[in-house]
Structure formats: structure tokens, C-alpha cells
Design an enzyme around this catalytic site. Structure first.
Site, PDB file in Angstrom:
ATOM      1  N   LYS A   2       2.760   2.251   3.448  1.00  0.00           N
ATOM      2  CA  LYS A   2       1.404   2.245   2.912  1.00  0.00           C
ATOM      3  C   LYS A   2       0.906   3.679   2.867  1.00  0.00           C
ATOM      4  O   LYS A   2       0.899   4.377   3.875  1.00  0.00           O
ATOM      5  CB  LYS A   2       0.527   1.399   3.848  1.00  0.00           C
ATOM      6  CG  LYS A   2      -0.875   1.175   3.377  1.00  0.00           C
ATOM      7  CD  LYS A   2      -1.546   0.156   4.303  1.00  0.00           C
ATOM      8  CE  LYS A   2      -3.017   0.012   4.023  1.00  0.00           C
ATOM      9  NZ  LYS A   2      -3.640  -0.887   5.018  1.00  0.00           N
ATOM     10  N   ASP A  47     -10.520  -9.658   6.971  1.00  0.00           N
ATOM     11  CA  ASP A  47     -10.228  -9.757   5.549  1.00  0.00           C
ATOM     12  C   ASP A  47      -9.034 -10.680   5.338  1.00  0.00           C
ATOM     13  O   ASP A  47      -8.107 -10.361   4.606  1.00  0.00           O
ATOM     14  CB  ASP A  47      -9.960  -8.368   4.967  1.00  0.00           C
ATOM     15  CG  ASP A  47      -9.977  -8.378   3.436  1.00  0.00           C
ATOM     16  OD1 ASP A  47     -10.624  -9.271   2.862  1.00  0.00           O
ATOM     17  OD2 ASP A  47      -9.334  -7.512   2.840  1.00  0.00           O
ATOM     18  N   ALA A 102      -5.382   2.367  -1.151  1.00  0.00           N
ATOM     19  CA  ALA A 102      -4.013   2.509  -0.674  1.00  0.00           C
ATOM     20  C   ALA A 102      -3.012   2.003  -1.697  1.00  0.00           C
ATOM     21  O   ALA A 102      -3.336   1.209  -2.567  1.00  0.00           O
ATOM     22  CB  ALA A 102      -3.847   1.746   0.632  1.00  0.00           C
ATOM     23  N   LYS A 103      -1.792   2.517  -1.560  1.00  0.00           N
ATOM     24  CA  LYS A 103      -0.686   2.031  -2.365  1.00  0.00           C
ATOM     25  C   LYS A 103       0.418   1.673  -1.390  1.00  0.00           C
ATOM     26  O   LYS A 103       0.621   2.377  -0.403  1.00  0.00           O
ATOM     27  CB  LYS A 103      -0.203   3.177  -3.257  1.00  0.00           C
ATOM     28  CG  LYS A 103      -0.210   2.856  -4.735  1.00  0.00           C
ATOM     29  CD  LYS A 103       0.499   3.974  -5.464  1.00  0.00           C
ATOM     30  CE  LYS A 103      -0.323   4.509  -6.618  1.00  0.00           C
ATOM     31  NZ  LYS A 103       0.377   5.595  -7.317  1.00  0.00           N
ATOM     32  N   VAL A 104       1.117   0.618  -1.677  1.00  0.00           N
ATOM     33  CA  VAL A 104       2.207   0.239  -0.789  1.00  0.00           C
ATOM     34  C   VAL A 104       3.531   0.303  -1.538  1.00  0.00           C
ATOM     35  O   VAL A 104       3.673  -0.263  -2.614  1.00  0.00           O
ATOM     36  CB  VAL A 104       2.010  -1.185  -0.221  1.00  0.00           C
ATOM     37  CG1 VAL A 104       3.113  -1.515   0.772  1.00  0.00           C
ATOM     38  CG2 VAL A 104       0.649  -1.300   0.437  1.00  0.00           C
ATOM     39  N   LEU A 143       4.901  -1.933  -4.191  1.00  0.00           N
ATOM     40  CA  LEU A 143       4.791  -3.348  -3.834  1.00  0.00           C
ATOM     41  C   LEU A 143       3.379  -3.860  -4.068  1.00  0.00           C
ATOM     42  O   LEU A 143       3.169  -5.038  -4.291  1.00  0.00           O
ATOM     43  CB  LEU A 143       5.166  -3.561  -2.365  1.00  0.00           C
ATOM     44  CG  LEU A 143       6.608  -3.281  -1.965  1.00  0.00           C
ATOM     45  CD1 LEU A 143       6.773  -3.420  -0.466  1.00  0.00           C
ATOM     46  CD2 LEU A 143       7.552  -4.222  -2.684  1.00  0.00           C
ATOM     47  N   GLY A 144       2.428  -2.967  -3.952  1.00  0.00           N
ATOM     48  CA  GLY A 144       1.056  -3.431  -4.129  1.00  0.00           C
ATOM     49  C   GLY A 144       0.087  -2.263  -4.127  1.00  0.00           C
ATOM     50  O   GLY A 144       0.428  -1.151  -3.730  1.00  0.00           O
ATOM     51  N   ARG A 145      -1.098  -2.526  -4.601  1.00  0.00           N
ATOM     52  CA  ARG A 145      -2.134  -1.505  -4.628  1.00  0.00           C
ATOM     53  C   ARG A 145      -3.408  -2.095  -4.080  1.00  0.00           C
ATOM     54  O   ARG A 145      -3.746  -3.229  -4.401  1.00  0.00           O
ATOM     55  CB  ARG A 145      -2.452  -1.091  -6.059  1.00  0.00           C
ATOM     56  CG  ARG A 145      -1.417  -0.266  -6.737  1.00  0.00           C
ATOM     57  CD  ARG A 145      -1.768  -0.200  -8.220  1.00  0.00           C
ATOM     58  NE  ARG A 145      -0.572  -0.011  -9.018  1.00  0.00           N
ATOM     59  CZ  ARG A 145      -0.086   1.194  -9.296  1.00  0.00           C
ATOM     60  NH1 ARG A 145      -0.702   2.264  -8.872  1.00  0.00           N
ATOM     61  NH2 ARG A 145       1.011   1.301  -9.997  1.00  0.00           N
ATOM     62  N   GLY A 146      -4.114  -1.324  -3.308  1.00  0.00           N
ATOM     63  CA  GLY A 146      -5.435  -1.748  -2.879  1.00  0.00           C
ATOM     64  C   GLY A 146      -6.450  -0.825  -3.513  1.00  0.00           C
ATOM     65  O   GLY A 146      -6.126  -0.070  -4.431  1.00  0.00           O
TER      66      GLY A 146
END
Lengths: 432, 213
Positions: free
Chosen positions: A53, A166, A36-38, A30-33
Site C-alpha cells: 500500500k 470502515d 492510497a494505491k495498492v 490491486l486497488g485504489r483508495g
């Protein structure tokens, strides 16, 4: 149904279909930081879909002294802090933490899934301008709605000592009903981590376009004030469809931020302009507070104050139980207590001690002490609060002068008073 | 399953495979692992032999290894399924499972019945009930006159002992509890369901191997 979330760039490449630690079946990313990866994931035991996450643990060796970010991982201590702040938040507009898992190298947080994508993609799809057909009023109403939900979540978290630090549209998700869910408290700091000398936070973090001037000027800062600033940037973007401070040259952008140089679109209402100017005030000391925002005419217009207050009190004193426990019909009926009711209070039957030698449990139970006394009748209402008697780990309270047990609202608190006949439970709000 | 413990080294006596325990209970493998961490801590608090002795149990519950307590005694006895005077890991997990929110109510009803059947007669008798009420009042520092206690016990029996034979049998108990569901409240520890969140330190220190994603 797992394919609905409108997330760009579906990534089935790694991990999809895999089962993590026997519990979660992974879907797409779903997403990457930064670290982290979600993943979209399904809890195999409950069938519930969650956002999982995955955070690498930092290796303890080397890396310059325990900051935890040296090799891109997070230290277990930092994660524990994140968990403890998230756990304390139960709010309709805060993405909830469902569980924590870990392997040797990774920590997984199972978070409430918001299927509506994030506010950023919503803004991007709309583009700048007052929306199709120039329906400015409608646009402003929508901005008000999201902003209220945001302030509700942020105010709630702040009142529990949790700051986000944030806030930006990427962290503001929408559920299937289009309601806001604030997520990613990964950078949040609790009041406990303030440096003792000035009570200010000192870590630099946040996304440039949304960060408050006092962070850029590298002063220590107040987490509450910083969040308020970011909320102001979000509000601006919700109304305008573009960011208040934006420039390809970072230095120029920073300058604009520190001078609060922004230009509202011409359709912006005077009330909203005023509110924005109060929030985007470069001086944190004179910047409006959350209470000030809630009282501001633009914010307060049409606000259901009763509901607002109720939401802000959610979860007070209820740190552990799941929702079901609140509906205890028996107590509201004021039913007579029987001998087994009394026995079931026995501290010897209370196994929570097995789990808690440490501080974990103390923190876990402290919420109990915040329970309000029942309004109206009942011994607490008659000023006899001081007569609480034996107390087993804050759960069961029986006061000494006797002939009546009363149970205070969210169970596990009992009163023993000298009035009345026989043993009865006391309804939470009504006079016995 | 991705949950394979890598350290095969020295488990406590009576150790059982977490996957087996997970399959028999409402706990996941990782939660059983977390319980094992807890078990090791409890079972080494005094005797350091990997078995929970009654003193260790009392120490955990009351922060006092010498504090005798009727109810804690009963719980300990029920946890000690093999009746050998100590709680082993498997017994610990299976017994705690009764307190899991997802465990069927029937099991909780049965456990509570055994708990209150002090003398294992298969019935909850009037004097047992009175003894328990007195014990609770005593440990709470409350002193009620004998008359008041009698009245409470009498009244409870009039409701629970539907057959009127002066003792409560398992069927009567089941019926009584279904009318008074709050009585089972102490048979559920809500946070056993969220154990990984309430006790994240057990989980986060996991040494489970799992191929990286």
C-alpha cells in the site's frame, strides 16, 4: 502465480516491474483508495508476495491545520498510528502487516496478500437471491461462516482497543482458501484518540451504506458500536445478496438507515431475522454487543467454543516475536538449567535498550506483563507472584527467595523459588 | 536500488555507505538507514562526536552512563572491532548483524564464544564461567552460597567439556550449543527483522529520494 488474484481491471500502466526502495518488485495495481494505491508486490529478499500500500505523505505546509488530509496525503503521525494499531493485531482473519518503508514523499505498508479477491466481488457475482437452485440453507451456512470470521476479527481488534470504523465488503478480502481477511485499518482509531469529555469518537468517516445512524446524525459515537452496525450490514448482504439500505437518493437512504428500515428476503430464518434486528438497532445504547452476538442462537449454532476462545487470545503477551519462538522444546521438557542458561539472562547481554530510549519500546514490551501464570504447579500458581525480584525492562524476572529457576510459558520470564533441587526450567502447563 | 541518500552533508566519522553495509549484512538499505538514525542518536547522547563511547553505550542499555557491567563491557569490546575504544557506524551495523534472525547460527555461536571467553585465551575456562555466574547473580540481587554456584559450574563443565581438560574450546562449545540451542537465544533480536515496524519513526521520517509512482 502472481497473476491469479481475480481483481478486475488489471493495471499494468504505472510502476509495474519497478523495484521500490530496493526491496519490493511491483506488480499490477490491486486497488485504489482516495489517497492510497495498492500494488501486488514481491519482497525480493524473501520472495514473499504482498499487497504493497503506497500512501503519499502530506506536505507539512498550509492545508488548514494538521488534519493531514488537506492535500490528499497522510501525515506521518496518522500513519504511525495506523502502523501501531496494525502491529498489535495477529489474527487469522486480519491481514497482517509485514513491513513499513518510506521515501521522502511516500510511505509503503507491506500487507499480507489475500489472493481470493474481496467479498464484494463475491457478492456481486452472485447477485440477489438465495443462490442457484434456491439452496437457502447452504447460503445461510456460508453467511454464518463469513460472519463468524468477521466477528472473530472485529472482536479481537476491539479487545485490543483497535476499531476499524470502515467495515464494508471491499475491506473484507478472501484468501486462497476462501477465508476472510479484514484489511484497511487506515481509518481505524484507537481508544487513545477519544475526546476526553465524553469518550466518543468524533471524526466522520465510513461509507454511507454501511455507516451507523449515530454517525449520520453527527453525534459523537462509540467505535465498537459503529463496527457492530457495519457487521450487521455485511451480514444482511451476505444473506440477501443486496444491501439493506440502498436508495439513489442519499437523503432517503439516510432516513432508512436512521429508522433501520430494511426488509429481509423471505427465506431468511427467524433466528437470523432476530439477530439482524438486534444488530441493526438505530439506538447504539440498546444495540447488541459483541458478546451478545457470540451468545446469540444463530451465531452459536455449531460453534466450536474452545477454538473460538483460543483464537481470541492469540498473540496475548507476544508483541514482538515471530511464530517460531513458541516452540521451545527445552522448556517443556523441564530440562535442568546449566550455568550458561543463567548467564544468558544477563541484562548486559540484552541489547533492546539500544533501540528503545523512547516510548516505542515501552509499548513494545508491555505485552509481557499479561502473560498468565502457569496453571497447576510452579511458584506462580502457589500465590507467590508478589515475590518477583529484580526485573530488567520487563523481560527477565528473577524473584529473590531462592533455589529454583522456573521459566514461565512464553520464555523470558523466570522464577526463582525455594522448592526443588537444583535449577530446572518449568514446563508451561505441567507440574514440575 | 532506489535508496539513495540525498543529504551528503556531514556524516559521522567512520560513516560507511549503506549499500555496502547492506550487501555485507542481512539488513536492507533502508534498514541500514534506520540504523544510522539510531546510531546518530546514541553517538550524540553524551560526547556528540558521532562515535559511541562506553558511557553512551551504558546509558542506552541501562539509562545510566556510570553503570559498569561485565556483560555490557564484553559486548562493547566485541562491537569495537578496531579496538580503539569507540564504536563506529560500520562496526555498529556489522556487530548488530550477528543478532539478526537471518544470520547463520555459526556466527552467533562464534560471537557467544568470544563473549564468554573473558580473557581472550581462546577457551572458556572454569573460573571465567564462575565469574560470569556470580556477576549475573549479583546484578540480579541474588546471593547463592559458594557451594551452590560450584555445583552449577561443575555440572555445566561436566556436560560441556567433553575432552575433560578443564576448559571449553570452540569445538566443544559448538557441540554443547547444538544440544542446548536455547543458549543462543540472547544472540538473536527478533525485531531486527521487523525493524521498520517496531521502529517506524526511523523509517517514516526517511528523506530518501525516489521517483514518485
Amino acid at each position: 502465480m502472481t497473476t491469479q488474484a481475480p481483481v478486475p481491471a488489471p493495471d499494468y500502466g504505472c510502476g509495474a516491474g519497478k523495484v521500490v526502495l530496493g526491496r519490493y518488485e511491483l506488480g499490477r495495481v490491486l486497488g485504489r483508495g482516495a489517497t492510497a494505491k495498492v500494488y501486488l508486490a514481491r519482497d525480493l529478499s524473501s520472495g514473499l508476495s504482498v499487497a504493497l500500500k503506497s500512501i503519499p505523505k502530506s506536505r507539512p505546509q498550509g492545508g488548514g491545520g494538521g488534519g493531514g488530509d488537506g492535500d490528499g496525503g497522510a501525515s506521518p503521525a496518522a500513519i504511525l498510528r495506523e502502523i501501531s494499531s496494525l502491529r498489535r493485531l495477529r489474527h487469522p482473519h486480519v491481514a497482517r502487516l509485514h513491513g513499513v518503508l518510506a521515501s521522502r514523499s511516500r510511505i509503503y505498508l507491506a500487507l499480507e496478500l489475500a489472493r481470493g479477491g474481496n467479498l464484494l466481488s463475491r457478492l456481486e457475482s452472485r447477485g440477489p437471491g438465495p443462490g442457484p437452485g434456491g439452496e437457502q440453507q447452504q447460503q445461510e451456512e456460508l453467511a454464518r461462516r463469513y460472519f463468524r470470521q468477521l466477528i472473530s476479527a472485529v472482536g479481537y481488534a476491539h479487545s485490543r482497543g483497535v476499531f476499524h470504523r470502515d467495515l464494508k465488503p471491499e475491506n473484507l478480502l478472501l484468501d486462497e482458501r476462501g477465508d476472510l481477511k479484514v484489511t484497511d485499518f487506515g481509518l481505524s482509531a484507537q481508544t487513545a484518540h477519544l475526546r476526553p469529555d465524553d469518550g466518543l469518537l468524533h471524526t466522520i468517516c465510513g461509507t454511507p451504506a454501511y455507516v451507523a445512524p449515530e454517525i449520520l446524525s453527527k453525534q459523537g459515537y462509540d467505535g465498537a458500536k459503529v463496527d457492530i452496525w457495519s457487521c450487521g450490514v455485511v451480514l444482511f448482504a451476505l444473506n440477501a445478496g443486496y444491501l439493506p439500505f440502498n436508495h439513489p437518493n442519499l437523503i432517503t437512504m439516510y432516513k432508512k438507515i436512521c429508522r433501520a428500515q430494511y426488509r429481509c428476503p423471505k427465506w431468511t430464518s427467524p433466528d437470523l431475522r432476530h439477530l439482524l434486528s438486534r444488530i441493526l438497532d438505530p439506538d447504539p445504547h440498546t444495540r447488541i454487543t459483541l458478546d451478545g452476538i457470540v451468545a446469540h442462537p444463530w451465531f452459536a449454532r455449531g460453534l466450536d467454543v474452545g477454538r473460538w476462545t483460543a483464537v481470541m487470545r492469540l498473540g496475548d503477551g507476544d508483541d514482538d516475536d515471530d511464530d517460531g519462538d513458541g516452540k521451545d522444546q527445552m522448556d517443556r521438557d523441564g530440562r535442568a538449567l546449566n550455568a550458561f542458561d543463567i548467564i544468558s539472562l544477563a541484562p548486559g547481554c540484552d541489547l533492546s535498550g539500544l533501540f528503545g530510549a523512547g516510548r516505542d519500546r515501552d509499548r513494545f514490551w508491555t505485552g509481557r506483563s499479561r502473560w498468565p501464570a502457569p496453571r497447576g504447579g510452579g511458584p506462580a500458581g502457589s500465590g507467590r507472584r508478589g515475590s518477583e525480584g529484580s526485573c530488567s525492562r520487563g523481560k527477565t524476572v528473577i524473584s529473590s527467595p531462592a533455589s529454583r529457576f522456573t521459566r514461565l510459558p512464553p520464555e523470558r520470564r523466570w522464577w526463582w523459588s525455594s522448592r526443588g533441587t537444583g535449577l530446572r526450567t518449568g514446563g508451561s502447563g505441567k507440574r514440575g | 536500488m532506489g535508496c539513495i541518500p540525498t543529504k551528503l552533508a556531514k556524516h559521522t566519522p567512520g560513516y560507511e555507505d549503506p549499500t555496502v553495509l547492506a550487501s555485507e549484512t542481512s539488513f536492507s538499505v533502508c534498514e541500514v538507514e534506520a540504523l544510522y538514525e539510531l546510531f546518530k542518536k546514541l553517538s550524540h547522547s553524551i560526547f556528540k562526536d558521532g562515535l559511541i563511547h562506553k558511557e553512551e553505550f551504558q546509558l542506552a542499555l541501562f539509562k545510566n552512563s556510570k553503570r559498569k557491567n561485565l556483560f555490557a563491557d564484553r559486548i562493547f569490546d566485541l562491537f569495537d572491532i578496531k579496538r580503539n575504544g569507540v564504536i563506529e557506524f560500520g562496526e555498529f551495523v556489522r556487530s548488530l548483524n550477528v543478532f539478526h534472525p537471518d544470520t547463520p547460527t555459526e556466527e552467533k555461536i562464534a560471537f557467544a564464544f568470544k563473549l564468554y571467553d573473558l580473557r581472550h585465551t581462546g577457551y572458556i575456562e572454569r573460573d571465567e564461567l564462575k565469574e560470569m555466574v556470580l556477576a549475573l547473580l549479583d546484578e540480579s540481587g541474588l546471593h547463592l552460597s559458594d557451594d551452590v554456584v560450584e555445583v552449577i559450574v561443575e555440572k555445566t563443565f561436566s556436560q560441556a567439556d567433553s575432552k575433560g581438560d578443564g576448559r571449553i574450546d570452540p569445538d566443544e562449545w559448538k557441540e554443547f550449543v547444538s544440544q542446548n540451542p536455547a543458549l543462543l537465544k540472547n544472540m538473536t533480536l527478533p525485531y531486527l527483522k521487523d525493524m521498520t515496524m517496531v521502529f517506524p519513526s526511523f523509517v517514516v521520517n526517511s528523506e530518501l529520494d525516489e521517483e514518485d509512482l
